[in-house]
Every structure is written in structure tokens, then in C-alpha cells.
Design a protein around this motif. Sequence first.
Motif, PDB file in Angstrom:
ATOM      1  N   ASP A  38     -77.892 -29.414 -91.103  1.00 30.82           N
ATOM      2  CA  ASP A  38     -78.137 -29.874 -92.477  1.00 30.82           C
ATOM      3  C   ASP A  38     -79.630 -29.881 -92.790  1.00 30.82           C
ATOM      4  OD1 ASP A  38     -75.492 -30.175 -93.028  1.00 30.82           O
ATOM      5  OD2 ASP A  38     -75.566 -32.338 -93.422  1.00 30.82           O
ATOM      6  N   GLY A  39     -80.430 -30.321 -91.813  1.00 26.64           N
ATOM      7  CA  GLY A  39     -81.877 -30.333 -92.004  1.00 26.64           C
ATOM      8  C   GLY A  39     -82.436 -28.930 -92.204  1.00 26.64           C
ATOM      9  N   TRP A  40     -81.909 -27.957 -91.469  1.00 28.40           N
ATOM     10  CA  TRP A  40     -82.358 -26.564 -91.627  1.00 28.40           C
ATOM     11  C   TRP A  40     -81.964 -26.033 -93.014  1.00 28.40           C
ATOM     12  CZ3 TRP A  40     -79.587 -25.155 -86.432  1.00 28.40           C
ATOM     13  CH2 TRP A  40     -80.249 -25.799 -85.372  1.00 28.40           C
ATOM     14  N   ARG A  41     -80.726 -26.343 -93.425  1.00 24.66           N
ATOM     15  CA  ARG A  41     -80.278 -25.896 -94.748  1.00 24.66           C
ATOM     16  C   ARG A  41     -81.112 -26.535 -95.853  1.00 24.66           C
ATOM     17  NH1 ARG A  41     -74.354 -27.649 -95.090  1.00 24.66           N
ATOM     18  NH2 ARG A  41     -74.527 -26.778 -97.179  1.00 24.66           N
ATOM     19  N   PHE A  42     -81.441 -27.817 -95.667  1.00 25.86           N
ATOM     20  CA  PHE A  42     -82.250 -28.520 -96.660  1.00 25.86           C
ATOM     21  C   PHE A  42     -83.621 -27.844 -96.802  1.00 25.86           C
ATOM     22  CE2 PHE A  42     -85.191 -31.849 -98.058  1.00 25.86           C
ATOM     23  CZ  PHE A  42     -84.506 -32.418 -99.107  1.00 25.86           C
ATOM     24  N   GLN A  43     -84.240 -27.496 -95.666  1.00 28.55           N
ATOM     25  CA  GLN A  43     -85.555 -26.866 -95.704  1.00 28.55           C
ATOM     26  C   GLN A  43     -85.495 -25.490 -96.360  1.00 28.55           C
ATOM     27  OE1 GLN A  43     -88.499 -28.451 -94.791  1.00 28.55           O
ATOM     28  NE2 GLN A  43     -89.224 -26.700 -95.975  1.00 28.55           N
ATOM     29  N   ARG A  44     -84.443 -24.723 -96.048  1.00 24.38           N
ATOM     30  CA  ARG A  44     -84.302 -23.394 -96.655  1.00 24.38           C
ATOM     31  C   ARG A  44     -84.123 -23.500 -98.171  1.00 24.38           C
ATOM     32  NH1 ARG A  44     -81.015 -22.153 -92.105  1.00 24.38           N
ATOM     33  NH2 ARG A  44     -79.136 -22.548 -93.330  1.00 24.38           N
ATOM     34  N   ALA A  45     -83.289 -24.470 -98.598  1.00 26.22           N
ATOM     35  CA  ALA A  45     -83.064 -24.645-100.035  1.00 26.22           C
ATOM     36  C   ALA A  45     -84.340 -25.108-100.734  1.00 26.22           C
ATOM     37  CB  ALA A  45     -81.926 -25.638-100.267  1.00 26.22           C
ATOM     38  N   CYS A  46     -85.091 -26.001-100.089  1.00 26.42           N
ATOM     39  CA  CYS A  46     -86.382 -26.445-100.648  1.00 26.42           C
ATOM     40  C   CYS A  46     -87.315 -25.253-100.839  1.00 26.42           C
ATOM     41  CB  CYS A  46     -87.048 -27.472 -99.731  1.00 26.42           C
ATOM     42  SG  CYS A  46     -86.496 -29.167 -99.970  1.00 26.42           S
ATOM     43  N   ASN A  47     -87.368 -24.385 -99.836  1.00 26.22           N
ATOM     44  CA  ASN A  47     -88.238 -23.217 -99.919  1.00 26.22           C
ATOM     45  C   ASN A  47     -87.845 -22.311-101.086  1.00 26.22           C
ATOM     46  OD1 ASN A  47     -89.640 -24.094 -97.659  1.00 26.22           O
ATOM     47  ND2 ASN A  47     -88.483 -22.819 -96.226  1.00 26.22           N
ATOM     48  N   THR A  48     -86.538 -22.140-101.291  1.00 21.88           N
ATOM     49  CA  THR A  48     -86.058 -21.296-102.400  1.00 21.88           C
ATOM     50  C   THR A  48     -86.495 -21.870-103.744  1.00 21.88           C
ATOM     51  OG1 THR A  48     -84.124 -20.591-101.117  1.00 21.88           O
ATOM     52  CG2 THR A  48     -83.993 -20.356-103.513  1.00 21.88           C
ATOM     53  N   VAL A  49     -86.285 -23.184-103.918  1.00 24.21           N
ATOM     54  CA  VAL A  49     -86.647 -23.831-105.184  1.00 24.21           C
ATOM     55  C   VAL A  49     -88.163 -23.788-105.390  1.00 24.21           C
ATOM     56  CG1 VAL A  49     -86.727 -26.058-106.375  1.00 24.21           C
ATOM     57  CG2 VAL A  49     -84.617 -25.321-105.260  1.00 24.21           C
ATOM     58  N   ILE A  78     -80.391 -25.714-105.790  1.00 19.56           N
ATOM     59  CA  ILE A  78     -80.432 -27.046-106.411  1.00 19.56           C
ATOM     60  C   ILE A  78     -79.130 -27.798-106.137  1.00 19.56           C
ATOM     61  CG2 ILE A  78     -80.415 -28.256-108.629  1.00 19.56           C
ATOM     62  CD1 ILE A  78     -82.515 -26.371-109.633  1.00 19.56           C
ATOM     63  N   LEU A  79     -78.002 -27.125-106.314  1.00 22.34           N
ATOM     64  CA  LEU A  79     -76.712 -27.771-106.065  1.00 22.34           C
ATOM     65  C   LEU A  79     -76.575 -28.161-104.592  1.00 22.34           C
ATOM     66  CD1 LEU A  79     -74.446 -25.443-108.245  1.00 22.34           C
ATOM     67  CD2 LEU A  79     -75.102 -27.808-108.755  1.00 22.34           C
ATOM     68  N   GLU A  80     -77.056 -27.295-103.692  1.00 22.26           N
ATOM     69  CA  GLU A  80     -76.968 -27.591-102.265  1.00 22.26           C
ATOM     70  C   GLU A  80     -77.873 -28.764-101.894  1.00 22.26           C
ATOM     71  OE1 GLU A  80     -76.747 -25.208 -98.069  1.00 22.26           O
ATOM     72  OE2 GLU A  80     -78.253 -24.521 -99.496  1.00 22.26           O
ATOM     73  N   LEU A  81     -79.072 -28.831-102.449  1.00 20.55           N
ATOM     74  CA  LEU A  81     -79.991 -29.934-102.154  1.00 20.55           C
ATOM     75  C   LEU A  81     -79.394 -31.272-102.586  1.00 20.55           C
ATOM     76  CD1 LEU A  81     -83.381 -28.281-103.182  1.00 20.55           C
ATOM     77  CD2 LEU A  81     -82.782 -29.070-100.892  1.00 20.55           C
ATOM     78  N   SER A  82     -78.804 -31.313-103.771  1.00 19.44           N
ATOM     79  CA  SER A  82     -78.177 -32.553-104.239  1.00 19.44           C
ATOM     80  C   SER A  82     -77.066 -32.991-103.288  1.00 19.44           C
ATOM     81  CB  SER A  82     -77.605 -32.353-105.649  1.00 19.44           C
ATOM     82  OG  SER A  82     -78.624 -32.023-106.567  1.00 19.44           O
ATOM     83  N   SER A  83     -76.249 -32.040-102.851  1.00 25.04           N
ATOM     84  CA  SER A  83     -75.149 -32.344-101.936  1.00 25.04           C
ATOM     85  C   SER A  83     -75.668 -32.833-100.584  1.00 25.04           C
ATOM     86  CB  SER A  83     -74.284 -31.093-101.753  1.00 25.04           C
ATOM     87  OG  SER A  83     -73.311 -31.283-100.757  1.00 25.04           O
ATOM     88  N   LEU A  84     -76.723 -32.195-100.070  1.00 24.08           N
ATOM     89  CA  LEU A  84     -77.258 -32.571 -98.756  1.00 24.08           C
ATOM     90  C   LEU A  84     -77.895 -33.951 -98.782  1.00 24.08           C
ATOM     91  CD1 LEU A  84     -78.844 -29.159 -97.689  1.00 24.08           C
ATOM     92  CD2 LEU A  84     -76.880 -30.289 -96.616  1.00 24.08           C
ATOM     93  N   VAL A  85     -78.556 -34.313 -99.863  1.00 25.55           N
ATOM     94  CA  VAL A  85     -79.168 -35.639 -99.969  1.00 25.55           C
ATOM     95  C   VAL A  85     -78.092 -36.717 -99.932  1.00 25.55           C
ATOM     96  CG1 VAL A  85     -80.406 -37.201-101.522  1.00 25.55           C
ATOM     97  CG2 VAL A  85     -81.281 -34.907-101.129  1.00 25.55           C
ATOM     98  N   VAL A  86     -77.004 -36.497-100.670  1.00 27.59           N
ATOM     99  CA  VAL A  86     -75.900 -37.473-100.688  1.00 27.59           C
ATOM    100  C   VAL A  86     -75.292 -37.605 -99.296  1.00 27.59           C
ATOM    101  CG1 VAL A  86     -73.585 -37.916-101.570  1.00 27.59           C
ATOM    102  CG2 VAL A  86     -75.384 -37.157-103.121  1.00 27.59           C
ATOM    103  N   ARG A  87     -75.080 -36.479 -98.613  1.00 30.50           N
ATOM    104  CA  ARG A  87     -74.487 -36.517 -97.280  1.00 30.50           C
ATOM    105  C   ARG A  87     -75.391 -37.282 -96.305  1.00 30.50           C
ATOM    106  NH1 ARG A  87     -72.925 -30.903 -94.599  1.00 30.50           N
ATOM    107  NH2 ARG A  87     -72.206 -30.632 -96.731  1.00 30.50           N
TER     108      ARG A  87
END
Length: 524
Positions: free
Chosen positions: A260-271, A233-242
Amino acid sequence: MLPFTDWVLELLSMERTPVHAYTISALLLALLALLFHTLLQLGNSWHRYYVNCQRLRCFPEPPRRNWLLGHLGMFIPGEEGLTLVSQTVGTFSQAFVTWMGPFLPVLSLVHPDYLKPITTASAAIAPKDYTFYGFLKPWLGDGLLLSNGAKWVRHRRMLTPAFHFDILKPYVKIFNQSTDIMHAKWLRLVASGSTSLDMFEQVSLMTLDSLQKCVFSYNSNCQETSSDYIAAILELSSLVVRRQHRLLLHWDFLYHLTPDGWRFQRACNTVHRFTADVVQRRHQALNRLGREAWLKSKQGKTVDFIDILLLAKDEDGQDLSEEDIAAEADTFMFEGHDTTASGLSWVLYNLACHPEYQKRCHGFSNCSMPFSTMCIKESLRLHPPVTAVSRRCTEDIKLPDGRVLPKGNICLISIYGTHHNPAVWPEPQVSLVTLFNPLNSKNKPPLAFMPFSAGPRNCIGQNFAMAEMKVVLALTLLRFTVRLDESRPVRRKPELILRSENGLWLHLEPLGPSCESRLPAPRS
């Protein structure tokens, strides 16, 4: 056309036959038709742009940088940008236009009288503008924040009972528990020599801890140990702002090719895995036991957000789907932790700036309104967690003085601008807690203070947020004195919520158990 057709055939080394000639002629005619259609579209677009510019001329605008950039780069998201907003509102106290380049106007409304027509318009007439909120779609789905039309109306009606005061009362115990954990950690850090702490970091983990318990009845112990879900959740918020600040990454196909797009997708999958697992298991239990037996099994326990969503039904008796429940749970986790953490961090900062208010927070005003609540409200005025929300109206909106907000334009409901408008709040930069004494505030227009937005699309969780802020602030001031860390200057930075550039660092001084025992129990 024939001589030109012959030339094309010769260029393509094709034999001149009737079929070839007619084919080339047809293609050329199609290209001419396409060119004419494109020119017609450009002409129509230019005409609409010209008419829109003429209609917006009745609104003042600050001086532009130049004709090409307009005001782009002037109202930057930082301390200087917020200062410029305050100066601009001091000059244009009702509404003004800024241009993001030569073609994109943004109409900012900064006065309650001018905010009323758009905030009271239906969600169909004044829907949200998704220029940036669209980045959240893969994470939050069609929750209340991002949905529109009939779906939004249906979900809003079904979710409203979840935030009734009677539902929120049992959550106070959770707020207390999460705050106790945070304070115990603070005492250990202070004892080890770390007297200055970043409030945003500390309070964000506490609000996430509370929310996970209120939404899922799940204790991840995230304030003490790492949690994959909380980290995501914290990573997704940071990536959206960036992503907001990198223009090329606004295109999805480019963003998905980047790290960043890969990290966003991985974090989405976790949530999504966590949320889907909780919803599915809870839904299976409801189906297995039946509604009555399942409700009986919940007696004496705190009913969490997932329980309420599973039981919700619309006017036709239809339930929410598992996908809808997951989207609303993800939305509440996102909106609930950041905004409340921002509000709490800034009120602690403002109390550190004003020790005299900090000392009075355990008392009451002459009108029996808790002084700490007045401090919270004044802090929300000075530092609203969300500085602005945008709308893009589907119909013309008539303003009180007869001017018209043309449909299709981005309209910025400037919460920060309204809260710092000298035509609404005398000396708006000065902290005056007594402004929120009932005797002083009763004549203020309702839209003069709107930290949770206003109208049909206001924040559905504002009672939850205020209850949590009151409990956490009361417990914190029972146990600690907060002071400014002069070595770390505070520079405001509006992102998804209002932050500080390098954290918001405050010194903590424990008051000791004797002080706590003399004070009344915290009230929500």
C-alpha cells in the motif's frame, strides 16, 4: 560505587586501572541520571494526566466498554456507529467525553452554543488536530487543509478572492458541460438495460471532470475513458482511508515498506508530475509575456484556479511559489471532488426516498426560495459530507456555562451530532425540507447548520460546491426521475467523507426531451 565498579570490570574481563574505574563509574552515574530523568518525566506526565482527568470530570460521558478500552470500538465508522452518535446526542445534548483507550480523551461538542467559542477562536488558538490528516501530507503538502500559523493566514487571504461569486460565474458553463456528459452516459446505460447505477461512482467522475477543467483548464475526458491522473486521485483517497483503519500502518517507516505504501508513493508521483507540469508551463508563459500581455491573452477565456494563484500577491507584493501553487491545486482537487460528490449523491438518494419532494423541485416556495435549494440544505443536514472536524486547542476555552475545555485535548466539532441534536432540530431523523424555508430557519442559531464547518477555518470552497450542486441537481431532475433500488440497502459509512458501504444505487427513468423543453433553464 567502587565494589560495584570492580564487579562490572570483572564481568567485562577488564583490568582494574584508574581510567577503567573512572570510566565505568561515569557511565553508571550517567545511567542513574538518565533513569532519574525518565522517572521524573513519567511522574510529570502522570501528574498532567491526573489533572486533565480531574478537569474533564465536569463533562458527562456514555458508559465505557471497560477501564482499558474506554469507548474504543463503540463509535465505529458505520451505520451502527452513527446510530449510537444520535442516541448519545439525545442524552447529552451539549458536550460529552469519550475515551480512546485509558489515556486519550476526545471531547465532542454537539450544540451551537458550545461550538461557538471554539469555531470563532483564531486558527492559532484552535488549530486542526492532525492525528489522521497527517496521512495526507505527502500528497497535499502545505495547502490550506494542512498548513498552520502564519503560512495558513497568508494563503487564506491570498486564495479568498478565487472563490468570489464573480469568479465562479463562468464555471457554471463547465458544470453544465460535465453534467451533460454524465447524463449522456446514463442514457446509454439505461438504453442497454442498466437502469440502476451507483451514484457515488458516477457523480465522483463528473465532479473530478469539472474540477480538472476549473483548476487546470484541462479536459481528460475521464467520464468516458480512463485517466492516469484521475485514477491516481481516486486511489490515494482509498489508500488514506484504508491506512486509518490499520493501526500498525500509522507509523510512516512501516507503511513505506508495504505494498500500500508503494502504491501510495506511485500515485503521489503521478499527481505531482501532472500538477507541476501545468504550473511550470503556465508560470513560464507568464514570465515570457509579462503580466499585462498575459492578462490580455486571457480575455474572453475562463480564468482557472491556476491563473488566479499565479496572479495572487500578499500584502508585501510577494507571489506564491510554484510549490505552494501546486499544493493548493492538489488540495482543491482532493477536497472539491469528494465532498461535492457526497453531497450530490445523498441529495439524489433523499429525493428518491421522498418522491413528493422530487416533484416539487421545479417549483418555488411562497418565499421565492428555490425548493431544490431547500432540498439540498436538508440533505446536507441529514447527510453532511464531512461528519466531524477536530481541533486541539493551544489555550483553555471557556464554554457558555462556565466549564472549561482544557488545552491540549482533542476537541471534536461533531457536524453530524449537531445536525441530529433533538435540542436543536425537533425530530432530527425526519426529513423536513420546510425547515430551510426562510420563515422557519431565521430563528435558528447560525451554527445549527454547518455542513462546510464554521469559523476562520471553514471550507473556502463552499460557494463553489453549492453552485455545482444546484446546477447538477437542476439538470438531473429535468432529465431523470430517480427511484430507490430496494434490492441494495443503503448503510452509511463515514470515511474521509460520508459514503455508503456498498455504493448508493438508484434507478434512473429518463423523462424525455418534451419534459425538458417545458421546464425553465437551470439556475445557479
